[in-house]
Design a protein around this motif. Structure first.
Motif, PDB file in Angstrom:
ATOM      1  N   THR A 201       4.790  -3.371  -1.721  1.00  0.00           N
ATOM      2  CA  THR A 201       3.676  -3.726  -2.561  1.00  0.00           C
ATOM      3  C   THR A 201       2.398  -3.747  -1.912  1.00  0.00           C
ATOM      4  OG1 THR A 201       4.293  -5.762  -2.715  1.00  0.00           O
ATOM      5  CG2 THR A 201       5.094  -4.460  -4.217  1.00  0.00           C
ATOM      6  N   SER A 202       2.306  -4.125  -0.478  1.00  0.00           N
ATOM      7  CA  SER A 202       1.060  -4.390   0.176  1.00  0.00           C
ATOM      8  C   SER A 202       0.211  -2.786   0.284  1.00  0.00           C
ATOM      9  CB  SER A 202       1.378  -4.797   1.650  1.00  0.00           C
ATOM     10  OG  SER A 202       2.140  -3.852   2.522  1.00  0.00           O
ATOM     11  N   LEU A 203       0.913  -1.888   0.121  1.00  0.00           N
ATOM     12  CA  LEU A 203       0.197  -0.512   0.121  1.00  0.00           C
ATOM     13  C   LEU A 203      -0.428  -0.508  -1.014  1.00  0.00           C
ATOM     14  CD1 LEU A 203       3.213   1.742   1.579  1.00  0.00           C
ATOM     15  CD2 LEU A 203       1.233   0.932   2.740  1.00  0.00           C
ATOM     16  N   TYR A 204      -0.039  -0.728  -2.068  1.00  0.00           N
ATOM     17  CA  TYR A 204      -0.804  -0.645  -3.372  1.00  0.00           C
ATOM     18  C   TYR A 204      -2.134  -1.794  -3.124  1.00  0.00           C
ATOM     19  CZ  TYR A 204       3.432   1.713  -5.171  1.00  0.00           C
ATOM     20  OH  TYR A 204       4.437   2.708  -5.570  1.00  0.00           O
ATOM     21  N   GLU A 205      -1.728  -2.874  -2.751  1.00  0.00           N
ATOM     22  CA  GLU A 205      -2.921  -3.962  -2.757  1.00  0.00           C
ATOM     23  C   GLU A 205      -3.913  -3.388  -2.005  1.00  0.00           C
ATOM     24  OE1 GLU A 205      -3.111  -6.180  -4.685  1.00  0.00           O
ATOM     25  OE2 GLU A 205      -1.131  -5.932  -5.556  1.00  0.00           O
ATOM     26  N   ALA A 206      -3.425  -2.657  -0.660  1.00  0.00           N
ATOM     27  CA  ALA A 206      -4.612  -2.167   0.245  1.00  0.00           C
ATOM     28  C   ALA A 206      -5.333  -1.086  -0.372  1.00  0.00           C
ATOM     29  CB  ALA A 206      -3.807  -1.784   1.685  1.00  0.00           C
ATOM     30  N   ALA A 207      -4.470  -0.035  -0.975  1.00  0.00           N
ATOM     31  CA  ALA A 207      -5.224   0.866  -1.735  1.00  0.00           C
ATOM     32  C   ALA A 207      -6.098   0.444  -2.752  1.00  0.00           C
ATOM     33  CB  ALA A 207      -4.150   1.904  -2.504  1.00  0.00           C
ATOM     34  N   LYS A 208      -5.942  -0.625  -3.358  1.00  0.00           N
ATOM     35  CA  LYS A 208      -6.876  -1.001  -4.552  1.00  0.00           C
ATOM     36  C   LYS A 208      -8.225  -1.662  -3.756  1.00  0.00           C
ATOM     37  CE  LYS A 208      -3.495  -2.284  -8.083  1.00  0.00           C
ATOM     38  NZ  LYS A 208      -2.656  -3.539  -8.939  1.00  0.00           N
ATOM     39  N   VAL A 209      -7.931  -2.211  -2.776  1.00  0.00           N
ATOM     40  CA  VAL A 209      -9.110  -2.823  -2.014  1.00  0.00           C
ATOM     41  C   VAL A 209      -9.889  -1.751  -1.631  1.00  0.00           C
ATOM     42  CG1 VAL A 209      -9.580  -4.076   0.000  1.00  0.00           C
ATOM     43  CG2 VAL A 209      -7.837  -5.017  -1.397  1.00  0.00           C
ATOM     44  N   ASP A 210      -9.411  -0.712  -1.204  1.00  0.00           N
ATOM     45  CA  ASP A 210     -10.148   0.634  -0.482  1.00  0.00           C
ATOM     46  C   ASP A 210     -10.856   1.295  -1.773  1.00  0.00           C
ATOM     47  OD1 ASP A 210      -9.688  -0.183   1.987  1.00  0.00           O
ATOM     48  OD2 ASP A 210      -7.766   1.072   2.157  1.00  0.00           O
ATOM     49  N   GLY A 211     -10.582   0.889  -2.997  1.00  0.00           N
ATOM     50  CA  GLY A 211     -11.234   1.439  -4.214  1.00  0.00           C
ATOM     51  C   GLY A 211     -10.431   2.757  -4.636  1.00  0.00           C
ATOM     52  N   ALA A 212      -8.999   2.818  -4.266  1.00  0.00           N
ATOM     53  CA  ALA A 212      -8.092   3.981  -4.880  1.00  0.00           C
ATOM     54  C   ALA A 212      -7.787   3.799  -6.261  1.00  0.00           C
ATOM     55  CB  ALA A 212      -7.184   4.172  -4.014  1.00  0.00           C
ATOM     56  N   SER A 213      -8.191   4.722  -7.204  1.00  0.00           N
ATOM     57  CA  SER A 213      -7.762   4.848  -8.244  1.00  0.00           C
ATOM     58  C   SER A 213      -6.259   5.263  -8.463  1.00  0.00           C
ATOM     59  CB  SER A 213      -8.432   6.282  -9.167  1.00  0.00           C
ATOM     60  OG  SER A 213      -7.932   7.324  -8.535  1.00  0.00           O
ATOM     61  N   LEU A 214      -5.932   4.830  -9.849  1.00  0.00           N
ATOM     62  CA  LEU A 214      -4.343   4.905 -10.133  1.00  0.00           C
ATOM     63  C   LEU A 214      -3.717   6.492  -9.753  1.00  0.00           C
ATOM     64  CD1 LEU A 214      -1.714   3.829 -11.358  1.00  0.00           C
ATOM     65  CD2 LEU A 214      -2.631   4.926 -13.595  1.00  0.00           C
ATOM     66  N   PHE A 215      -4.602   7.194 -10.066  1.00  0.00           N
ATOM     67  CA  PHE A 215      -4.049   8.826  -9.230  1.00  0.00           C
ATOM     68  C   PHE A 215      -3.955   8.786  -8.066  1.00  0.00           C
ATOM     69  CE2 PHE A 215      -5.067  13.319  -8.478  1.00  0.00           C
ATOM     70  CZ  PHE A 215      -3.889  13.834  -9.185  1.00  0.00           C
ATOM     71  N   GLN A 216      -4.892   8.223  -7.344  1.00  0.00           N
ATOM     72  CA  GLN A 216      -4.752   8.368  -5.884  1.00  0.00           C
ATOM     73  C   GLN A 216      -3.656   7.675  -5.335  1.00  0.00           C
ATOM     74  OE1 GLN A 216      -9.030   7.107  -5.349  1.00  0.00           O
ATOM     75  NE2 GLN A 216      -9.774   9.113  -4.780  1.00  0.00           N
TER      76      GLN A 216
END
Length: 313
Positions: A201-216
């Motif tokens: 789940t840390s991958l999702y959190e890191a992606a959100k912090v980096d501004g990744a959208s749901l699709f990304q």
């Protein structure tokens, strides 16, 4: 010192001793493994002795050895049958269309369910999707006939028509594929959901912090995680490409839709069980199996080249 020297001189003996030790240390596991191995040999390998009747004019009264050897006569008869081209075409098209439409649906459903955060709704949705898988093919076909009935069928009531779809050759493939998706897509998501549950789940959190959208996040985290199991399922599906579900085709087949529903599996049943042409039906079934093995090897090789996962090589 002498023990090590003897092992170096005879490595085969050292390997044999190591294997014996592992077997003795884990004999309970090997004993449990023995049961499915014996069942596989008894029900899968021993019956392969009967394949020889595809090359004989088999007579039950004479047995295998007493029946006349005819070589490839039954294969030649099948290849020259008037419906040979139609059966091959229908079997291949029905399998390819089923694979084309059915394969991505469980993946898409798993990705959608994985994004749900309301657990009760998620579990309810999963249960609804799983349920059709536990309905027998006989019942499914009965439901299809009721839904498509020209007099009072649900589809005709919605469309305001009175068409008997099961007598329409052009509609048979759509009916077969759509009912297959409805019945098995929910069950097919289980392995994908299990794979996605192991994603950190840390991958999702890191992606959100980096501004990744749901699709990304789906594109760069979920799909790469699913790729190995997707390739494996594709290989398994390709290995049974010519094995169109006999039960459903046979139960939905009518004299008016045979142009698209006449497939090899039904033909084998008709020749072997209904007409008692055991040698001929065995030859047709053996041909079908040989094509499946070739397809399995080809797809496995292709998958091994395009996949980064060496387990498919």
């Amino acid at each position: 010192m002498s023990k090590n020297k003897s092992a170096a001189i005879n490595p085969a003996m050292a390997v044999k001793g190591s294997l014996k030790k592992r077997v003795l240390d884990n004999w309970q596991l090997y004993a449990m493994l023995l049961i499915p191995v014996v069942l596989t040999i008894v029900y899968k390998y021993i019956p392969m002795y009967g394949i020889q009747i595809a090359f004989r004019d088999y007579k039950a009264s004479r047995g295998f050895a007493g029946s006349e050897w005819v070589g490839l006569e039954w294969f030649q008869r099948f290849f020259s049958a008037p419906t040979f081209g139609r059966m091959i075409k229908n079997t291949v098209l029905l399998s390819l269309y089923s694979l084309l439409w059915s394969f991505p649906i469980p993946i898409i459903l798993a990705l959608m369910l994985n994004q749900m955060r309301f657990q009760r709704f998620k579990r309810t949705t999963q249960t609804v999707l799983y349920a059709p898988h536990f309905i027998s093919t006989m019942v499914i076909c009965g439901m299809i006939r009721i839904f498509l009935s020209p007099s009072g069928g649900l589809i005709n009531l919605i469309a305001g028509t009175s068409v008997d779809f099961l007598t329409e050759s052009a509609a048979f493939r759509t009916i077969y594929i759509a009912s297959g998706i409805w019945q098995d897509a929910g069950w097919g998501i289980i392995v994908y959901m299990a794979t996605l549950s192991n994603v950190d789940t840390s991958l999702y959190e890191a992606a959100k912090v980096d501004g990744a959208s749901l699709f990304q996040r789906i594109l760069h985290i979920d799909i790469p995680e699913l790729t190995p199991i997707m390739v494996l399922n594709l290989i398994m599906s390709a290995g049974g490409l010519m094995n169109v579900g006999f039960e459903k085709v046979w139960l939905l087949q009518t004299e008016l839709n045979k142009a698209t529903s006449d497939v090899i599996a039904v033909y084998v049943y008709q020749q072997g069980i209904e007409n008692a042409k055991y040698s001929y039906s065995t030859a047709v079934g053996l041909f079908n199996t040989a094509i499946n093995i070739i397809l399995l090897i080809v797809v496995n090789k292709i998958a091994g080249k395009i996949s980064e996962d060496t387990s498919f090589v």
